[in-house]
Design a protein around this motif. Sequence first.
Motif, short mmCIF file in Angstrom:
data_model
loop_
_atom_site.label_atom_id
_atom_site.label_comp_id
_atom_site.label_asym_id
_atom_site.label_seq_id
_atom_site.Cartn_x
_atom_site.Cartn_y
_atom_site.Cartn_z
N UNK A 180 -17.03 -29.47 -24.01
CA UNK A 180 -15.93 -28.52 -24.17
C UNK A 180 -14.77 -28.88 -23.25
N UNK A 181 -15.08 -29.24 -22.01
CA UNK A 181 -14.02 -29.63 -21.07
C UNK A 181 -13.29 -30.87 -21.57
N UNK A 182 -14.03 -31.81 -22.13
CA UNK A 182 -13.40 -33.03 -22.63
C UNK A 182 -12.50 -32.73 -23.83
N UNK A 183 -12.95 -31.86 -24.72
CA UNK A 183 -12.15 -31.52 -25.89
C UNK A 183 -10.86 -30.79 -25.51
N UNK A 184 -10.89 -30.08 -24.39
CA UNK A 184 -9.76 -29.25 -23.99
C UNK A 184 -8.88 -29.92 -22.94
N UNK A 185 -8.97 -31.24 -22.81
CA UNK A 185 -8.19 -31.92 -21.77
C UNK A 185 -6.69 -31.82 -22.01
N UNK A 186 -6.25 -31.79 -23.26
CA UNK A 186 -4.83 -31.70 -23.57
C UNK A 186 -4.52 -30.36 -24.21
N UNK A 187 -3.23 -30.04 -24.26
CA UNK A 187 -2.83 -28.78 -24.89
C UNK A 187 -3.19 -28.74 -26.35
N UNK A 188 -2.96 -29.85 -27.06
CA UNK A 188 -3.29 -29.90 -28.49
C UNK A 188 -4.80 -29.81 -28.68
N UNK A 189 -5.55 -30.51 -27.82
CA UNK A 189 -7.01 -30.46 -27.92
C UNK A 189 -7.54 -29.06 -27.69
N UNK A 190 -6.95 -28.34 -26.72
CA UNK A 190 -7.39 -26.97 -26.46
C UNK A 190 -7.09 -26.06 -27.64
N UNK A 191 -5.92 -26.26 -28.26
CA UNK A 191 -5.55 -25.44 -29.42
C UNK A 191 -6.49 -25.69 -30.58
N UNK A 192 -6.81 -26.97 -30.84
CA UNK A 192 -7.72 -27.31 -31.93
C UNK A 192 -9.11 -26.73 -31.65
N UNK A 193 -9.56 -26.85 -30.41
CA UNK A 193 -10.89 -26.35 -30.05
C UNK A 193 -10.96 -24.84 -30.23
N UNK A 194 -9.94 -24.12 -29.78
CA UNK A 194 -9.93 -22.66 -29.93
C UNK A 194 -9.98 -22.27 -31.40
N UNK A 195 -9.19 -22.98 -32.23
CA UNK A 195 -9.17 -22.67 -33.66
C UNK A 195 -10.52 -22.96 -34.30
N UNK A 196 -11.09 -24.13 -33.98
CA UNK A 196 -12.39 -24.50 -34.55
C UNK A 196 -13.47 -23.50 -34.14
N UNK A 197 -13.45 -23.11 -32.88
CA UNK A 197 -14.45 -22.17 -32.38
C UNK A 197 -14.37 -20.83 -33.10
N UNK A 198 -13.15 -20.32 -33.27
CA UNK A 198 -12.99 -19.02 -33.93
C UNK A 198 -13.40 -19.08 -35.40
N UNK A 199 -13.04 -20.17 -36.08
CA UNK A 199 -13.38 -20.31 -37.49
C UNK A 199 -14.87 -20.61 -37.67
#
Length: 214
Positions: A82-101
């Motif tokens: 999770x930390x690796x996926x959220x290293x960048x702003x875009x990565x954090x946005x994608x991760x949040x969206x994927x997690x919610x969906x």
Amino acid sequence: MSQYVDLVATSRWVLVIVLAAAMFDVVLPFIPSETIIVAVSVGVAEAGHPMLIWVILAAASGVLVGDGLAYLVGRRSGPAVTRRLRRSGRGAAIHDWVLSVMRRHGAPLIVLGRYVPGVRSATAFTAGAVGYPARRYAGFTLIGASVWATQSALLGYAGGEVFASRPLLGFAVAWLGAGVVTLGAMLVQRHATAVWGALARRATGKRSRAETRR
């Protein structure tokens, strides 16, 4: 040019390259796996060899192996992934969206997410990290991998067939077709995000009002 096309379309090593590209682009998104499949399929059409089914099987197998490994890594190392996926702003946005969906609509995300840049990786790792059922994940991944591999290969093959005397033009047209499919998937993603977000807010509002009445 014809000798090169024939070599590409008949070499077994090409299938290894297709499999490896489809497998590793889950962790290395810069690998142009779809472009490779399209190019090889154009060569298959130009050479006239019945090898297209093997290209599809190699591509689908690569996706299954790559996504399966990413799922296992996510399951065993959830916080680190999770930390690796959220290293960048875009990565954090994608991760949040994927997690919610993922929590509400995992099936369409797993099947269609590979068309949207960055979403395939986030989906595979996040599915493992949140403990998404392994059998269900494998089943939806099989469907998505089969659809993606077949679509990419058929686009390349169609381009090679239509522009039989000009394989480079056939590749360009097929590649543009693949780009249109990706763009369509991104538009569907945005629309689905808005719809799912509205439904989630509505459901939350209903629960809040119900609790208030109590």
